[in-house]
Design an enzyme around this catalytic site. Structure first.
Site, PDB file in Angstrom:
ATOM      1  N   LYS A  92     -34.354  27.437 -26.394  1.00 60.06           N
ATOM      2  CA  LYS A  92     -33.257  28.184 -27.046  1.00 60.06           C
ATOM      3  C   LYS A  92     -33.722  29.594 -27.450  1.00 60.06           C
ATOM      4  O   LYS A  92     -33.084  30.590 -27.122  1.00 60.06           O
ATOM      5  CB  LYS A  92     -32.753  27.438 -28.294  1.00 60.06           C
ATOM      6  CG  LYS A  92     -32.222  26.043 -28.002  1.00 60.06           C
ATOM      7  CD  LYS A  92     -31.679  25.367 -29.236  1.00 60.06           C
ATOM      8  CE  LYS A  92     -32.728  24.976 -30.268  1.00 60.06           C
ATOM      9  NZ  LYS A  92     -33.697  23.948 -29.838  1.00 60.06           N
ATOM     10  N   ARG A 168     -25.852  21.507 -35.931  1.00 57.63           N
ATOM     11  CA  ARG A 168     -26.647  20.398 -35.413  1.00 57.63           C
ATOM     12  C   ARG A 168     -26.108  19.043 -35.848  1.00 57.63           C
ATOM     13  O   ARG A 168     -26.758  18.021 -35.635  1.00 57.63           O
ATOM     14  CB  ARG A 168     -28.072  20.495 -35.929  1.00 57.63           C
ATOM     15  CG  ARG A 168     -28.912  21.353 -35.043  1.00 57.63           C
ATOM     16  CD  ARG A 168     -30.335  21.277 -35.468  1.00 57.63           C
ATOM     17  NE  ARG A 168     -30.888  22.564 -35.258  1.00 57.63           N
ATOM     18  CZ  ARG A 168     -32.078  22.779 -34.715  1.00 57.63           C
ATOM     19  NH1 ARG A 168     -32.833  21.784 -34.370  1.00 57.63           N
ATOM     20  NH2 ARG A 168     -32.508  23.992 -34.547  1.00 57.63           N
ATOM     21  N   ARG A 203     -46.712  25.923 -27.399  1.00 61.07           N
ATOM     22  CA  ARG A 203     -46.024  27.119 -27.903  1.00 61.07           C
ATOM     23  C   ARG A 203     -46.878  27.889 -28.908  1.00 61.07           C
ATOM     24  O   ARG A 203     -47.539  27.324 -29.757  1.00 61.07           O
ATOM     25  CB  ARG A 203     -44.713  26.727 -28.596  1.00 61.07           C
ATOM     26  CG  ARG A 203     -44.090  27.923 -29.308  1.00 61.07           C
ATOM     27  CD  ARG A 203     -42.693  27.741 -29.786  1.00 61.07           C
ATOM     28  NE  ARG A 203     -42.474  26.470 -30.415  1.00 61.07           N
ATOM     29  CZ  ARG A 203     -41.270  25.962 -30.634  1.00 61.07           C
ATOM     30  NH1 ARG A 203     -40.199  26.623 -30.257  1.00 61.07           N
ATOM     31  NH2 ARG A 203     -41.138  24.799 -31.213  1.00 61.07           N
ATOM     32  N   ARG A 232     -46.596  26.950 -35.007  1.00 61.50           N
ATOM     33  CA  ARG A 232     -45.699  26.466 -36.072  1.00 61.50           C
ATOM     34  C   ARG A 232     -46.200  25.170 -36.677  1.00 61.50           C
ATOM     35  O   ARG A 232     -46.761  24.334 -35.974  1.00 61.50           O
ATOM     36  CB  ARG A 232     -44.298  26.235 -35.472  1.00 61.50           C
ATOM     37  CG  ARG A 232     -43.370  27.386 -35.760  1.00 61.50           C
ATOM     38  CD  ARG A 232     -42.084  27.296 -35.017  1.00 61.50           C
ATOM     39  NE  ARG A 232     -41.386  26.020 -35.126  1.00 61.50           N
ATOM     40  CZ  ARG A 232     -40.203  25.797 -34.555  1.00 61.50           C
ATOM     41  NH1 ARG A 232     -39.617  26.751 -33.851  1.00 61.50           N
ATOM     42  NH2 ARG A 232     -39.614  24.636 -34.681  1.00 61.50           N
ATOM     43  N   ARG A 243     -38.509  15.059 -34.393  1.00 61.45           N
ATOM     44  CA  ARG A 243     -37.431  16.047 -34.233  1.00 61.45           C
ATOM     45  C   ARG A 243     -36.493  15.637 -33.094  1.00 61.45           C
ATOM     46  O   ARG A 243     -35.271  15.804 -33.181  1.00 61.45           O
ATOM     47  CB  ARG A 243     -38.037  17.432 -33.951  1.00 61.45           C
ATOM     48  CG  ARG A 243     -38.576  18.099 -35.209  1.00 61.45           C
ATOM     49  CD  ARG A 243     -39.659  19.119 -34.928  1.00 61.45           C
ATOM     50  NE  ARG A 243     -39.221  20.249 -34.142  1.00 61.45           N
ATOM     51  CZ  ARG A 243     -40.053  21.079 -33.514  1.00 61.45           C
ATOM     52  NH1 ARG A 243     -41.354  20.911 -33.586  1.00 61.45           N
ATOM     53  NH2 ARG A 243     -39.580  22.094 -32.825  1.00 61.45           N
TER      54      ARG A 243
HETATM   55  P1  AP5 Z   1     -38.549  27.907 -27.391  1.00 58.70           P
HETATM   56  O1  AP5 Z   1     -37.713  28.933 -26.739  1.00 58.70           O
HETATM   57  O2  AP5 Z   1     -39.361  28.295 -28.575  1.00 58.70           O
HETATM   58  O3  AP5 Z   1     -37.684  26.593 -27.666  1.00 58.70           O
HETATM   59  P2  AP5 Z   1     -36.595  26.290 -28.785  1.00 58.70           P
HETATM   60  O4  AP5 Z   1     -35.533  25.474 -28.156  1.00 58.70           O
HETATM   61  O5  AP5 Z   1     -36.206  27.544 -29.481  1.00 58.70           O
HETATM   62  O6  AP5 Z   1     -37.470  25.366 -29.700  1.00 58.70           O
HETATM   63  P3  AP5 Z   1     -37.522  25.119 -31.248  1.00 58.70           P
HETATM   64  O7  AP5 Z   1     -38.707  24.232 -31.471  1.00 58.70           O
HETATM   65  O8  AP5 Z   1     -37.500  26.397 -32.013  1.00 58.70           O
HETATM   66  O9  AP5 Z   1     -36.266  24.302 -31.498  1.00 58.70           O
HETATM   67  P4  AP5 Z   1     -36.028  23.386 -32.683  1.00 58.70           P
HETATM   68  O10 AP5 Z   1     -34.608  23.141 -32.538  1.00 58.70           O
HETATM   69  O11 AP5 Z   1     -36.892  22.199 -32.767  1.00 58.70           O
HETATM   70  O12 AP5 Z   1     -36.548  24.256 -33.913  1.00 58.70           O
HETATM   71  P5  AP5 Z   1     -35.811  25.158 -34.964  1.00 58.70           P
HETATM   72  O13 AP5 Z   1     -36.718  26.235 -35.345  1.00 58.70           O
HETATM   73  O14 AP5 Z   1     -34.450  25.497 -34.558  1.00 58.70           O
HETATM   74  O15 AP5 Z   1     -39.533  27.341 -26.260  1.00 58.70           O
HETATM   75  C1  AP5 Z   1     -40.519  26.378 -26.551  1.00 58.70           C
HETATM   76  C2  AP5 Z   1     -41.775  26.669 -25.720  1.00 58.70           C
HETATM   77  O16 AP5 Z   1     -41.475  26.472 -24.336  1.00 58.70           O
HETATM   78  C3  AP5 Z   1     -42.272  28.115 -25.834  1.00 58.70           C
HETATM   79  O17 AP5 Z   1     -43.664  28.096 -25.813  1.00 58.70           O
HETATM   80  C4  AP5 Z   1     -41.724  28.815 -24.589  1.00 58.70           C
HETATM   81  O18 AP5 Z   1     -42.559  29.873 -24.147  1.00 58.70           O
HETATM   82  C5  AP5 Z   1     -41.673  27.673 -23.593  1.00 58.70           C
HETATM   83  N1  AP5 Z   1     -40.549  27.782 -22.681  1.00 58.70           N
HETATM   84  C6  AP5 Z   1     -39.255  28.067 -23.008  1.00 58.70           C
HETATM   85  N2  AP5 Z   1     -38.477  28.033 -21.913  1.00 58.70           N
HETATM   86  C7  AP5 Z   1     -39.297  27.697 -20.874  1.00 58.70           C
HETATM   87  C8  AP5 Z   1     -39.074  27.475 -19.491  1.00 58.70           C
HETATM   88  N3  AP5 Z   1     -37.849  27.599 -18.946  1.00 58.70           N
HETATM   89  N4  AP5 Z   1     -40.117  27.121 -18.728  1.00 58.70           N
HETATM   90  C9  AP5 Z   1     -41.388  26.981 -19.260  1.00 58.70           C
HETATM   91  N5  AP5 Z   1     -41.660  27.180 -20.578  1.00 58.70           N
HETATM   92  C10 AP5 Z   1     -40.614  27.533 -21.369  1.00 58.70           C
HETATM   93  O19 AP5 Z   1     -35.689  24.115 -36.178  1.00 58.70           O
HETATM   94  C11 AP5 Z   1     -36.838  23.681 -36.865  1.00 58.70           C
HETATM   95  C12 AP5 Z   1     -36.444  22.740 -37.979  1.00 58.70           C
HETATM   96  O20 AP5 Z   1     -35.590  23.415 -38.902  1.00 58.70           O
HETATM   97  C13 AP5 Z   1     -35.653  21.510 -37.551  1.00 58.70           C
HETATM   98  O21 AP5 Z   1     -36.498  20.466 -37.131  1.00 58.70           O
HETATM   99  C14 AP5 Z   1     -34.897  21.166 -38.849  1.00 58.70           C
HETATM  100  O22 AP5 Z   1     -35.739  20.525 -39.764  1.00 58.70           O
HETATM  101  C15 AP5 Z   1     -34.584  22.550 -39.397  1.00 58.70           C
HETATM  102  N6  AP5 Z   1     -33.270  22.996 -38.927  1.00 58.70           N
HETATM  103  C16 AP5 Z   1     -33.019  23.936 -37.967  1.00 58.70           C
HETATM  104  N7  AP5 Z   1     -31.699  24.083 -37.777  1.00 58.70           N
HETATM  105  C17 AP5 Z   1     -31.093  23.229 -38.639  1.00 58.70           C
HETATM  106  C18 AP5 Z   1     -29.742  22.888 -38.890  1.00 58.70           C
HETATM  107  N8  AP5 Z   1     -28.727  23.454 -38.210  1.00 58.70           N
HETATM  108  N9  AP5 Z   1     -29.483  21.957 -39.837  1.00 58.70           N
HETATM  109  C19 AP5 Z   1     -30.475  21.375 -40.523  1.00 58.70           C
HETATM  110  N10 AP5 Z   1     -31.773  21.628 -40.315  1.00 58.70           N
HETATM  111  C20 AP5 Z   1     -32.094  22.542 -39.374  1.00 58.70           C
END
Ligand code: AP5
Length: 302
Positions: A92, A168, A203, A232, A243
């Site tokens: 994402k 979410r 990552r 992270r 997760r």
């Molecule tokens: P990346 O682009 O970083 O992936 P991402 O989908 O953004 O991953 P996140 O881990 O940030 O998602 P998440 O939903 O778990 O975390 P968030 O911070 O939102 O890519 C990942 C890796 O893969 C990178 O190294 C990249 O280089 C590589 N990559 C990407 N695309 C690629 C490709 N096509 N090919 C090869 N490699 C690739 O949330 C964290 C926490 O916050 C949650 O667990 C929850 O506790 C809380 N939270 C967040 N949102 C909410 C909500 N709405 N409500 C309640 N709690 C929430």
């Protein structure tokens, strides 16, 4: 290849089959626009809401394949509203960097907002971290207001927004619906679980530029960047499994809200290929909105 089918009527419908899910000779069935009102300036939406003429939305066809963006929704092209969803590490954030660069949308990441609260040492941040460490959703009392306030900032209203990782849960989606905040397109990155774990573990983040790297797939450009990369606190194999569990418990209910504007993308592909699919879908949404705006303007001029 994604294709665009246009009906010959004055109001046309576009379909965008996911390239990963359809063979190249697949002929998608189109959803036909169903006006509920004879008014030129206000149409009833599929969910019953009404919008002005710069925000047309199409009634979804019950016969259309679920893997298509059934229709091109609304849009004032100047303020595109995009949601991007997918499992942890589905890409994402990576796609948001590319979308933002090309389309100039305001990127709003729920996870980043929460990490900012943690870094600032606020009470919300302290509480949020407890849930994030367990791979659980942070309670709505913290997240809903935080995201809503950011969405309503003038820059997001003016340039359009790209909402990452929100909503979410059904309750978060309903909170947005209650404020009549709806996306023009809901992008879903579809990635297999094994790949997700590998992406999480590899990552790395650049604290200076905010850029996302991967030790194998997107390595840092030089030694200087490499030495300052950070990881992270929730990027371990153990935590990503928690997760993922949380993701699967909630994803279907959120998808059900945005079915009519959902565009599923094969996120297993290299990031450039994933972006090419998204880029095509966003361009179609904008083209269609422009076409609708032009038709409306021409109609009014007559
Ligand atoms: P990346 O682009 O970083 O992936 P991402 O989908 O953004 O991953 P996140 O881990 O940030 O998602 P998440 O939903 O778990 O975390 P968030 O911070 O939102 O890519 C990942 C890796 O893969 C990178 O190294 C990249 O280089 C590589 N990559 C990407 N695309 C690629 C490709 N096509 N090919 C090869 N490699 C690739 O949330 C964290 C926490 O916050 C949650 O667990 C929850 O506790 C809380 N939270 C967040 N949102 C909410 C909500 N709405 N409500 C309640 N709690 C929430």
């Amino acid at each position: 290849m994604a294709s665009l089918n246009i009906f010959s009527s004055s109001l046309a419908v576009a379909l965008l089959p996911s390239p990963s899910l359809f063979p190249s000779n697949h002929k998608p069935r189109a959803a036909r626009y169903t006006p509920h009102s004879a008014s030129k300036t206000s149409l009833r939406l599929a969910n019953g809401h009404r919008r002005g003429n710069s925000e047309l939305r199409w009634k979804p066809s019950s016969t259309s394949p679920t893997a298509t963006l059934q229709v091109v929704a609304l849009v004032n092209p100047k303020s595109l509203k995009v949601m991007i969803s997918g499992a942890p590490a589905s890409g994402k954030g990576t796609q948001c960097e590319l979308i933002k660069e090309k389309y100039g949308l305001v990127h709003i990441s729920a996870g980043d907002l929460l990490r900012e609260e943690i870094a600032a040492g606020t009470e919300n941040g302290r509480q949020a971290k407890e849930f994030m460490e367990k791979g659980m959703l942070v309670p709505n009392e913290i997240v809903v207001t935080m995201v809503k306030e950011r969405l309503l900032q003038p820059d997001a209203e003016k340039h359009g927004w790209l909402l990452d990782g929100y909503p979410r849960s059904l309750s978060q989606a309903m909170a947005l619906e209650n404020l009549s905040i709806q996306p023009d397109i809901f992008i879903v990155l579809d990635v297999s679980d094994e790949i997700l774990v590998e992406r999480v573990v590899g990552r790395r983040l650049d604290p200076v530029t905010g850029r996302i790297y991967h030790l194998k797939y997107s390595p840092p450009e030089n030694e200087e960047v490499a030495t300052r990369l950070t990881q992270r606190f929730d990027d371990t194999e153990e935590k990503v499994k928690l997760r993922l569990q949380t993701h699967y418990q909630n994803v279907e209910s959120v998808l059900s809200i945005y079915e009519a504007v959902t565009f599923k993308v094969n996120g297993n592909a290299p990031k450039e290929d994933v972006f090419a699919q998204i880029d095509k879908a966003l361009s179609s949404v904008i083209d269609k909105a422009t076409e609708i705006d032009s038709s409306s303007a021409a109609g009014m001029a007559q």
